[in-house]
Design a protein around this motif. Sequence first.
Motif, PDB file in Angstrom:
ATOM      1  N   ASN A 196       0.844  -1.315  -0.125  1.00  0.00           N
ATOM      2  CA  ASN A 196      -0.019  -0.127  -0.117  1.00  0.00           C
ATOM      3  C   ASN A 196       0.978   1.123  -0.161  1.00  0.00           C
ATOM      4  O   ASN A 196       2.186   1.002   0.075  1.00  0.00           O
ATOM      5  CB  ASN A 196      -1.015   0.120   1.162  1.00  0.00           C
ATOM      6  CG  ASN A 196      -0.243   0.110   2.517  1.00  0.00           C
ATOM      7  OD1 ASN A 196       0.723   0.646   2.563  1.00  0.00           O
ATOM      8  ND2 ASN A 196      -0.941  -0.550   3.362  1.00  0.00           N
ATOM      9  N   LEU A 197       0.193   2.401   0.052  1.00  0.00           N
ATOM     10  CA  LEU A 197       0.999   3.611  -0.124  1.00  0.00           C
ATOM     11  C   LEU A 197       2.190   3.858   0.862  1.00  0.00           C
ATOM     12  O   LEU A 197       3.135   4.085   0.443  1.00  0.00           O
ATOM     13  CB  LEU A 197       0.207   4.812  -0.045  1.00  0.00           C
ATOM     14  CG  LEU A 197      -0.383   5.326  -1.529  1.00  0.00           C
ATOM     15  CD1 LEU A 197      -1.468   6.353  -1.383  1.00  0.00           C
ATOM     16  CD2 LEU A 197       0.975   5.565  -2.454  1.00  0.00           C
ATOM     17  N   ALA A 198       1.506   3.499   1.926  1.00  0.00           N
ATOM     18  CA  ALA A 198       2.961   3.730   3.339  1.00  0.00           C
ATOM     19  C   ALA A 198       3.887   2.946   3.239  1.00  0.00           C
ATOM     20  O   ALA A 198       4.826   2.792   3.514  1.00  0.00           O
ATOM     21  CB  ALA A 198       1.929   3.781   4.625  1.00  0.00           C
ATOM     22  N   GLU A 199       3.125   1.451   2.776  1.00  0.00           N
ATOM     23  CA  GLU A 199       4.537   0.510   2.568  1.00  0.00           C
ATOM     24  C   GLU A 199       5.301   0.657   1.665  1.00  0.00           C
ATOM     25  O   GLU A 199       6.810   0.497   1.750  1.00  0.00           O
ATOM     26  CB  GLU A 199       3.704  -0.835   2.246  1.00  0.00           C
ATOM     27  CG  GLU A 199       3.118  -1.320   3.663  1.00  0.00           C
ATOM     28  CD  GLU A 199       2.201  -2.475   3.483  1.00  0.00           C
ATOM     29  OE1 GLU A 199       1.704  -3.211   4.507  1.00  0.00           O
ATOM     30  OE2 GLU A 199       1.866  -2.946   2.393  1.00  0.00           O
ATOM     31  N   ARG A 200       4.910   1.212   0.486  1.00  0.00           N
ATOM     32  CA  ARG A 200       5.714   1.645  -0.770  1.00  0.00           C
ATOM     33  C   ARG A 200       6.722   2.545  -0.240  1.00  0.00           C
ATOM     34  O   ARG A 200       7.862   2.473  -0.785  1.00  0.00           O
ATOM     35  CB  ARG A 200       4.725   2.025  -1.946  1.00  0.00           C
ATOM     36  CG  ARG A 200       5.445   2.739  -3.056  1.00  0.00           C
ATOM     37  CD  ARG A 200       6.386   1.732  -3.784  1.00  0.00           C
ATOM     38  NE  ARG A 200       7.210   2.069  -4.959  1.00  0.00           N
ATOM     39  CZ  ARG A 200       8.452   2.958  -4.688  1.00  0.00           C
ATOM     40  NH1 ARG A 200       8.835   2.978  -3.354  1.00  0.00           N
ATOM     41  NH2 ARG A 200       9.056   3.294  -5.484  1.00  0.00           N
ATOM     42  N   ALA A 201       6.171   3.749   0.372  1.00  0.00           N
ATOM     43  CA  ALA A 201       7.159   4.629   0.874  1.00  0.00           C
ATOM     44  C   ALA A 201       8.410   4.034   1.605  1.00  0.00           C
ATOM     45  O   ALA A 201       9.479   4.137   1.602  1.00  0.00           O
ATOM     46  CB  ALA A 201       6.554   5.808   1.434  1.00  0.00           C
ATOM     47  N   ALA A 202       7.845   3.075   2.486  1.00  0.00           N
ATOM     48  CA  ALA A 202       8.614   2.321   3.652  1.00  0.00           C
ATOM     49  C   ALA A 202       9.672   1.423   2.866  1.00  0.00           C
ATOM     50  O   ALA A 202      11.080   1.210   3.479  1.00  0.00           O
ATOM     51  CB  ALA A 202       8.157   1.545   4.628  1.00  0.00           C
TER      52      ALA A 202
END
Length: 285
Positions: A196-202
Amino acid sequence: MIKSGIMKVTNSISELRRWRGQEGAVSWGLVPTMGFLHEGHLSLVRQARVENDRVAVSIFVNPTQFAPHEDLATYPRNLERDLALLQAEQVDLIFTPDAAAIYPSGFQTYITVEELSQRLEGASRPAHFRGVATVVAKLFNIFQPSRAYFGQKDAQQTVIIRQMVRDLNFNVEVVIGPTVREADGLALSSRNQYLNLAERAAATILYRALMKAQHRYNQGERQAAALRQLIYDTIAQEPLARLDYASVAAQDSLLELETVNQPALISLAVFIGRTRLIDNILINS
Ligand code: AMP
């Protein structure tokens, strides 16, 4: 260079062999994939296109390289899109077998590259490389390619395939292409789709950790334990990340190093949420 122009697609081993046999003495490049293609796969296809008269791509989500708890059922698939991408790259032949064609009932012959398969990824995924080696050996036998193309992204896989080719006298040149990355460093992977978006950033934490280790090495650090510790500490700073392993190993044997005094592979596996990602860099090579 001779080009056939028309892309052939088949799920049948006998049909593939018939086409392959009709072509006579031309060089074939094979790019084995599990589909859901991205620029990493396509970079290998382009290299194969330049170096061979004919290019073949296999698309097969190989069940024997997944453990029961892993993501075989949910692994992303989009055959129509894959075929359009490969058509644009002027691929000659696509092989899209189903599991029953590769593993007919009664199948019982597997290839194990014994020591290399137990290291790094093998500790977390014990049967993984048995599945990989077996399917790649079968694809080599089915296609009889002149050259086969693999990505540095799966570093241990490249070492294991090379060992298998040596040990079993496959008449194939193994070619390794560099890891293709997003602009922020994340290695392209079909599994990035799960983030998801947060995971992609992480997820950029994998490459950032590798770059920190590379930088520390460039500054003169030669103690492998210090480089591993730097990776542990970097991954620990990202709340969505959980380290599976970090390794500083010899490039040929994949044995952990104490001192980085030979070509080394720095690699890691990290869970970002439920998604397991891997990445690596080569140093001192
Ligand atoms: P897969 O479909 O994940 O089995 O990958 C098929 C081939 O593409 C393997 O040889 C991979 O190492 C290679 N590959 C996957 N991701 C990348 C990438 N980001 N850069 C270069 N090669 C890749």
